[in-house]
Design an enzyme around this catalytic site. Sequence first.
Site, mmCIF file in Angstrom:
data_model
loop_
_atom_site.group_PDB
_atom_site.id
_atom_site.type_symbol
_atom_site.label_atom_id
_atom_site.label_comp_id
_atom_site.label_asym_id
_atom_site.label_seq_id
_atom_site.Cartn_x
_atom_site.Cartn_y
_atom_site.Cartn_z
ATOM 1 N N HIS A 249 -7.933 -5.379 -0.298
ATOM 2 C CA HIS A 249 -6.694 -4.768 0.174
ATOM 3 C C HIS A 249 -6.218 -5.445 1.451
ATOM 4 O O HIS A 249 -6.972 -5.635 2.393
ATOM 5 C CB HIS A 249 -6.975 -3.288 0.430
ATOM 6 C CG HIS A 249 -5.771 -2.413 0.476
ATOM 7 N ND1 HIS A 249 -4.898 -2.286 -0.583
ATOM 8 C CD2 HIS A 249 -5.301 -1.587 1.455
ATOM 9 C CE1 HIS A 249 -3.962 -1.417 -0.269
ATOM 10 N NE2 HIS A 249 -4.170 -0.978 0.961
ATOM 11 N N GLU B 91 -8.957 -5.033 -4.145
ATOM 12 C CA GLU B 91 -8.480 -3.925 -3.320
ATOM 13 C C GLU B 91 -9.620 -3.359 -2.458
ATOM 14 O O GLU B 91 -10.053 -4.000 -1.531
ATOM 15 C CB GLU B 91 -7.817 -2.855 -4.189
ATOM 16 C CG GLU B 91 -6.550 -3.322 -4.902
ATOM 17 C CD GLU B 91 -5.361 -3.593 -4.009
ATOM 18 O OE1 GLU B 91 -5.441 -3.372 -2.790
ATOM 19 O OE2 GLU B 91 -4.317 -4.045 -4.541
ATOM 20 N N SER C 88 0.848 -1.191 0.000
ATOM 21 C CA SER C 88 0.000 0.000 0.000
ATOM 22 C C SER C 88 0.887 1.246 0.000
ATOM 23 O O SER C 88 1.719 1.395 -0.904
ATOM 24 C CB SER C 88 -0.966 -0.043 1.184
ATOM 25 O OG SER C 88 -1.994 0.909 1.036
#
Length: 438
Positions: A356, A296, A184
């Site tokens: 994510h 995600e 990230s």
Amino acid sequence: MTVTESVLDTPAGTIVGRQVDRVRRYLGIPYAEAPTGARRFAAPVPRARFPQPYDASRHGATSQRVPLSATTTIPEPSVPGDDVLNLSVTAPAAQGCPVLVWIHGGGFLAGSQASPWYDGRAFARDGVVTVTVGYRLGVDGFAPLDDVPANLGLRDLLCALAWVQENVAAFGGDPDRVTVAGQSAGGAAVLALLSSPVAQGRLRRAVSLSGGLFDVDPPHEFLAGLGHRLGVPPTRAGFGRRTPEQLQRAVRDLRGDDSLVLGPVAGDDILPVPVAQGLTAHGHDVPLLLGATGDEFDGDGDGDSERGSRAAGTRITDTLFRSACPRTAAARREAPVGTWLYSFEWPSPALGGAVHCVDLPFFFDVLDAPGVPEALGPNPPAELATRMHADLVAFVRGESPGWGRATGRLGDPAREYGRPLAADTRGLYDPVTGGEPC
């Protein structure tokens, strides 16, 4: 289980950690002076040699004072204290090992190097030294203020990498085989460092998990609103009158649904040009592995909706994350050392998709870590963790991935994790939208 004290003499001084069976841990080692007082909003100052043996038996202070939300996918403990510029080392009882330096995510506003999902025990088992790094976040790390060096968080990471170069051999690591990896915002930091002329020579290999080209335009309007909210001018002196916790709470409240309000900015010696442009000129001697999860921030558990949003090519996933993969590969097309793509497609039954962060316990091979059942459900596939972790270890050791290189063109091969196919590589990244190609 046998626990013993482990004492090392290093260039940084004597460091006292713990050894559990054949895994050695040295936690919370300061690599720079505490960024307080006159050192707040200033470039990091390398830590002086420890005058006494340093107790490295517990995690050090985190820059995160408050998490981004009440609940987070990754367990992200906040540890109080001023010495936030610290790192932890997990090492096998061996010498000459490759090194993985890990940069945590959190939108450049939060995150914790003390997360149990970043435990390097499986890497130590496989002969890799793992270093997890803390760096300044939010206003303290990434607000472009007058009379303040830009990109302080990136400067912290460069200081940590210099510490690794000088000290990691004492922990059994090879300073000539350092892979810098992150997820990230951490993955975005990896790409930023790769594009920086200042960082050249500091990393030999790079891995970006769900990273992006996350440099931002100078957020002057946001900082003005932040200062107004806090009752101080948006300056070094004004923000210096508020604690990091007060600043982080205010940023969290003010940013609303904006995913990225503070981050690396171009225009200084660290990032003279935007990251995408810098990648065309720098880092071409550094092999790069990068990818994203299939969903995600767009997972919802509804397969038909998921396929519809993917086809539309307008998802947050495409815009912020997946599109960065072919764009980065295209920028590095002339790099002789190679760029490789992957896509994580295993849908977590607990979170409704390949969302994510859910790939992290697989890459670290820590399916037994706290918080994993809540994120992955009761029976995440151990064989997938074995495979993904082995691929990452091989890359860190210096091996080329077992699939074709990417150039940013339609149909580039990518290793797919978590969905059964006749072949495990296919074109997964559209160089225009970042979604699946037609």
